[in-house]
Scaffold this motif. Structure first.
Motif, PDB file in Angstrom:
ATOM      1  N   GLY A  44       0.702  -1.033   0.043  1.00 35.54           N
ATOM      2  CA  GLY A  44      -0.038   0.252  -0.162  1.00 35.54           C
ATOM      3  C   GLY A  44       0.836   1.183  -0.181  1.00 35.54           C
ATOM      4  N   GLY A  45       0.190   2.454  -0.218  1.00 33.20           N
ATOM      5  CA  GLY A  45       0.735   3.506  -0.143  1.00 33.20           C
ATOM      6  C   GLY A  45      -0.161   4.737  -0.508  1.00 33.20           C
ATOM      7  N   THR A  46       0.554   6.204  -0.817  1.00 32.77           N
ATOM      8  CA  THR A  46      -0.459   7.011  -1.230  1.00 32.77           C
ATOM      9  C   THR A  46      -0.156   7.641  -2.478  1.00 32.77           C
ATOM     10  OG1 THR A  46      -0.219   7.689   0.998  1.00 32.77           O
ATOM     11  CG2 THR A  46      -0.935   9.309  -0.585  1.00 32.77           C
ATOM     12  N   VAL A  47      -1.258   8.075  -3.276  1.00 30.75           N
ATOM     13  CA  VAL A  47      -0.987   8.360  -4.653  1.00 30.75           C
ATOM     14  C   VAL A  47      -1.020  10.069  -4.568  1.00 30.75           C
ATOM     15  CG1 VAL A  47      -2.146   8.712  -6.991  1.00 30.75           C
ATOM     16  CG2 VAL A  47      -2.253   6.643  -5.652  1.00 30.75           C
ATOM     17  N   TYR A  48      -0.005  10.546  -5.150  1.00 27.62           N
ATOM     18  CA  TYR A  48       0.116  11.887  -5.030  1.00 27.62           C
ATOM     19  C   TYR A  48       0.015  12.666  -6.461  1.00 27.62           C
ATOM     20  CZ  TYR A  48       2.142  11.157  -0.286  1.00 27.62           C
ATOM     21  OH  TYR A  48       2.457  10.871   0.668  1.00 27.62           O
ATOM     22  N   ASP A  49      -0.523  13.861  -6.461  1.00 30.61           N
ATOM     23  CA  ASP A  49      -0.580  14.525  -7.720  1.00 30.61           C
ATOM     24  C   ASP A  49       0.616  15.407  -7.822  1.00 30.61           C
ATOM     25  OD1 ASP A  49      -0.632  17.001  -6.032  1.00 30.61           O
ATOM     26  OD2 ASP A  49      -2.867  17.126  -6.871  1.00 30.61           O
ATOM     27  N   GLY A  50       0.855  16.333  -8.839  1.00 34.22           N
ATOM     28  CA  GLY A  50       2.055  16.968  -9.304  1.00 34.22           C
ATOM     29  C   GLY A  50       2.436  17.857  -8.285  1.00 34.22           C
ATOM     30  N   ALA A  51       1.457  18.420  -7.355  1.00 33.23           N
ATOM     31  CA  ALA A  51       1.790  19.252  -6.227  1.00 33.23           C
ATOM     32  C   ALA A  51       2.073  18.785  -5.131  1.00 33.23           C
ATOM     33  CB  ALA A  51       0.563  20.435  -6.198  1.00 33.23           C
ATOM     34  N   GLY A  52       2.081  17.440  -4.884  1.00 35.97           N
ATOM     35  CA  GLY A  52       2.364  16.740  -3.807  1.00 35.97           C
ATOM     36  C   GLY A  52       0.969  16.570  -2.866  1.00 35.97           C
ATOM     37  N   ALA A  53      -0.023  16.719  -3.523  1.00 37.47           N
ATOM     38  CA  ALA A  53      -1.361  16.472  -2.662  1.00 37.47           C
ATOM     39  C   ALA A  53      -1.829  15.238  -2.679  1.00 37.47           C
ATOM     40  CB  ALA A  53      -2.360  17.476  -3.094  1.00 37.47           C
ATOM     41  N   PRO A  54      -2.213  14.655  -1.863  1.00 34.28           N
ATOM     42  CA  PRO A  54      -2.710  13.171  -1.880  1.00 34.28           C
ATOM     43  C   PRO A  54      -3.988  13.271  -3.043  1.00 34.28           C
ATOM     44  CG  PRO A  54      -2.671  13.522   0.337  1.00 34.28           C
ATOM     45  CD  PRO A  54      -2.488  15.061  -0.432  1.00 34.28           C
ATOM     46  N   VAL A  55      -4.243  11.957  -3.779  1.00 32.80           N
ATOM     47  CA  VAL A  55      -5.373  12.085  -4.834  1.00 32.80           C
ATOM     48  C   VAL A  55      -6.347  11.076  -4.067  1.00 32.80           C
ATOM     49  CG1 VAL A  55      -6.121  11.341  -7.121  1.00 32.80           C
ATOM     50  CG2 VAL A  55      -3.909  12.648  -6.706  1.00 32.80           C
ATOM     51  N   PRO A  56      -7.438  11.787  -3.654  1.00 34.58           N
ATOM     52  CA  PRO A  56      -8.493  10.840  -2.999  1.00 34.58           C
ATOM     53  C   PRO A  56      -9.333   9.963  -3.877  1.00 34.58           C
ATOM     54  CG  PRO A  56      -9.362  13.130  -3.043  1.00 34.58           C
ATOM     55  CD  PRO A  56      -7.796  13.153  -3.800  1.00 34.58           C
ATOM     56  N   ASP A  57      -9.494  10.097  -4.952  1.00 28.78           N
ATOM     57  CA  ASP A  57     -10.304   9.642  -5.873  1.00 28.78           C
ATOM     58  C   ASP A  57      -9.616   8.516  -7.166  1.00 28.78           C
ATOM     59  OD1 ASP A  57      -9.560  11.550  -7.329  1.00 28.78           O
ATOM     60  OD2 ASP A  57     -11.590  12.182  -8.205  1.00 28.78           O
ATOM     61  N   ALA A  58      -8.434   8.066  -6.795  1.00 31.73           N
ATOM     62  CA  ALA A  58      -7.773   7.546  -7.811  1.00 31.73           C
ATOM     63  C   ALA A  58      -8.142   5.827  -7.758  1.00 31.73           C
ATOM     64  CB  ALA A  58      -6.314   7.469  -7.912  1.00 31.73           C
ATOM     65  N   VAL A  59      -7.608   5.013  -8.456  1.00 24.43           N
ATOM     66  CA  VAL A  59      -7.838   3.682  -8.472  1.00 24.43           C
ATOM     67  C   VAL A  59      -6.802   3.058  -9.192  1.00 24.43           C
ATOM     68  CG1 VAL A  59      -9.153   1.710  -9.548  1.00 24.43           C
ATOM     69  CG2 VAL A  59     -10.291   3.534  -9.197  1.00 24.43           C
ATOM     70  N   VAL A  60      -6.107   2.219  -8.087  1.00 20.54           N
ATOM     71  CA  VAL A  60      -4.680   1.286  -8.368  1.00 20.54           C
ATOM     72  C   VAL A  60      -5.274  -0.118  -8.858  1.00 20.54           C
ATOM     73  CG1 VAL A  60      -2.445   0.747  -7.385  1.00 20.54           C
ATOM     74  CG2 VAL A  60      -3.581   3.083  -6.784  1.00 20.54           C
ATOM     75  N   GLU A  61      -4.793  -0.535  -9.793  1.00 20.00           N
ATOM     76  CA  GLU A  61      -4.916  -2.121 -10.021  1.00 20.00           C
ATOM     77  C   GLU A  61      -3.512  -2.511 -10.232  1.00 20.00           C
ATOM     78  OE1 GLU A  61      -8.990  -1.960 -13.154  1.00 20.00           O
ATOM     79  OE2 GLU A  61      -6.839  -2.224 -14.050  1.00 20.00           O
ATOM     80  N   THR A  62      -3.779  -4.034  -9.945  1.00 16.83           N
ATOM     81  CA  THR A  62      -2.246  -4.763 -10.092  1.00 16.83           C
ATOM     82  C   THR A  62      -2.629  -6.061 -10.939  1.00 16.83           C
ATOM     83  OG1 THR A  62      -2.662  -5.431  -7.827  1.00 16.83           O
ATOM     84  CG2 THR A  62      -1.313  -3.799  -8.048  1.00 16.83           C
ATOM     85  N   TRP A  63      -1.685  -6.646 -11.388  1.00 18.01           N
ATOM     86  CA  TRP A  63      -1.565  -7.863 -12.398  1.00 18.01           C
ATOM     87  C   TRP A  63      -0.383  -8.388 -12.054  1.00 18.01           C
ATOM     88  CZ3 TRP A  63      -4.448 -11.764 -13.880  1.00 18.01           C
ATOM     89  CH2 TRP A  63      -3.785 -12.542 -14.891  1.00 18.01           C
ATOM     90  N   GLN A  64      -0.318  -9.586 -11.532  1.00 19.32           N
ATOM     91  CA  GLN A  64       0.795 -10.447 -11.198  1.00 19.32           C
ATOM     92  C   GLN A  64       0.979 -11.874 -11.214  1.00 19.32           C
ATOM     93  OE1 GLN A  64       0.307  -9.562  -6.680  1.00 19.32           O
ATOM     94  NE2 GLN A  64       1.538 -11.501  -6.949  1.00 19.32           N
ATOM     95  N   ALA A  65       1.977 -12.385 -11.654  1.00 21.90           N
ATOM     96  CA  ALA A  65       2.284 -13.916 -11.552  1.00 21.90           C
ATOM     97  C   ALA A  65       2.102 -14.354  -9.968  1.00 21.90           C
ATOM     98  CB  ALA A  65       3.760 -14.129 -11.966  1.00 21.90           C
ATOM     99  N   ASP A  66       2.020 -15.669  -9.973  1.00 19.43           N
ATOM    100  CA  ASP A  66       1.813 -16.453  -8.476  1.00 19.43           C
ATOM    101  C   ASP A  66       3.062 -16.457  -7.980  1.00 19.43           C
ATOM    102  OD1 ASP A  66       3.007 -18.898  -9.703  1.00 19.43           O
ATOM    103  OD2 ASP A  66       1.044 -19.770 -10.015  1.00 19.43           O
ATOM    104  N   PRO A  67       3.238 -16.953  -6.615  1.00 22.88           N
ATOM    105  CA  PRO A  67       4.694 -17.326  -6.060  1.00 22.88           C
ATOM    106  C   PRO A  67       5.685 -17.996  -6.958  1.00 22.88           C
ATOM    107  CG  PRO A  67       3.013 -17.660  -4.490  1.00 22.88           C
ATOM    108  CD  PRO A  67       2.402 -17.469  -5.641  1.00 22.88           C
ATOM    109  N   ASP A  68       5.334 -19.068  -7.994  1.00 25.98           N
ATOM    110  CA  ASP A  68       5.935 -19.818  -8.759  1.00 25.98           C
ATOM    111  C   ASP A  68       6.239 -19.120 -10.118  1.00 25.98           C
ATOM    112  OD1 ASP A  68       5.986 -22.103  -6.881  1.00 25.98           O
ATOM    113  OD2 ASP A  68       4.047 -22.452  -7.513  1.00 25.98           O
ATOM    114  N   GLY A  69       5.678 -17.690 -10.166  1.00 27.51           N
ATOM    115  CA  GLY A  69       5.988 -17.203 -11.555  1.00 27.51           C
ATOM    116  C   GLY A  69       5.185 -17.514 -12.609  1.00 27.51           C
ATOM    117  N   ARG A  70       3.996 -18.137 -12.116  1.00 26.49           N
ATOM    118  CA  ARG A  70       2.937 -18.433 -13.186  1.00 26.49           C
ATOM    119  C   ARG A  70       1.944 -17.691 -13.356  1.00 26.49           C
ATOM    120  NH1 ARG A  70       4.259 -23.708 -15.258  1.00 26.49           N
ATOM    121  NH2 ARG A  70       2.810 -23.440 -16.852  1.00 26.49           N
TER     122      ARG A  70
END
Length: 198
Positions: A44-70
């Motif tokens: 987790g973390g924080t999404v910041y805009d160009g002025a360094g202010a937090p962005v309260p209405d962003a969406v963060v998506e991730t796609w990844q392999a499993d622990p075996d790299g599959r």
């Protein structure tokens, strides 16, 4: 074009949103694995805009392999493999302070095009107001020797690579909570995260 239309200009494009929590968020979104999965980590973390202010209405998506790299996906040239209750995909909206959080497992390394291996990483897409298209980046892990040979990470200017490497956040009380990593996303500015043009 007739003379009556000669002075007309193209209508400017409109920005995206803000409507993310209405159309893109669902209860299981931040859980790539169920709570209690052995080896689970919180990222987790924080999404910041160009002025360094937090962005309260962003969406963060991730796609990844499993622990075996599959991947449990037909496009995996090695064949789709299902690992326990792992979904491979996560989606977290930011809260009013710009924070997002996902529960997942650390992925395994991946074969790289032309030989070699890619270090364990998560592919990340960021959506928010003011952007016409998503931003794409990666999250790498700080405790991986394979980072030094990853073809994507090593192709980036050395001074900017740190923007793609998460920090160890440690265990949170109570002790039963999973180990964590912090990865802040800076959309612009002095600390701008490296984004990829796909």
């Amino acid at each position: 074009m007739s003379d009556s239309h000669a002075g007309l200009q193209t209508t400017p494009s409109q920005t995206v949103g803000p409507f993310f929590s209405f159309g893109l968020v669902w209860p299981d979104g931040p859980f790539v694995v169920p709570e209690g999965t052995p080896g689970a980590v919180r990222i987790g973390g924080t999404v910041y805009d160009g002025a360094g202010a937090p962005v309260p209405d962003a969406v963060v998506e991730t796609w990844q392999a499993d622990p075996d790299g599959r991947f449990d996906h037909p496009d995996d040239p090695r064949g789709a493999v299902r690992w326990k209750d792992f979904r491979g995909f996560g989606r977290s909206a930011t809260d009013p302070e710009g924070r997002y959080s996902l529960l997942t497992v650390k992925p395994g390394p991946l074969p790289a095009a032309g030989g070699g291996r890619e270090a364990p990483h998560l592919n990340v897409s960021v959506f928010c107001r003011g952007m016409l298209v998503r931003l794409v980046t990666r999250i790498y892990f700080p405790d991986e020797e394979a980072n030094a040979e990853d073809p994507v990470l090593t192709s980036i200017e050395e001074a900017r690579r740190a923007t793609l490497i998460a920090a160890i956040a440690g265990s949170e009380p109570p002790v039963t909570r999973p180990r964590g990593y912090r990865f802040d996303i800076h959309l612009q500015g002095e600390h701008e995260t490296v984004f990829f043009d796909l």
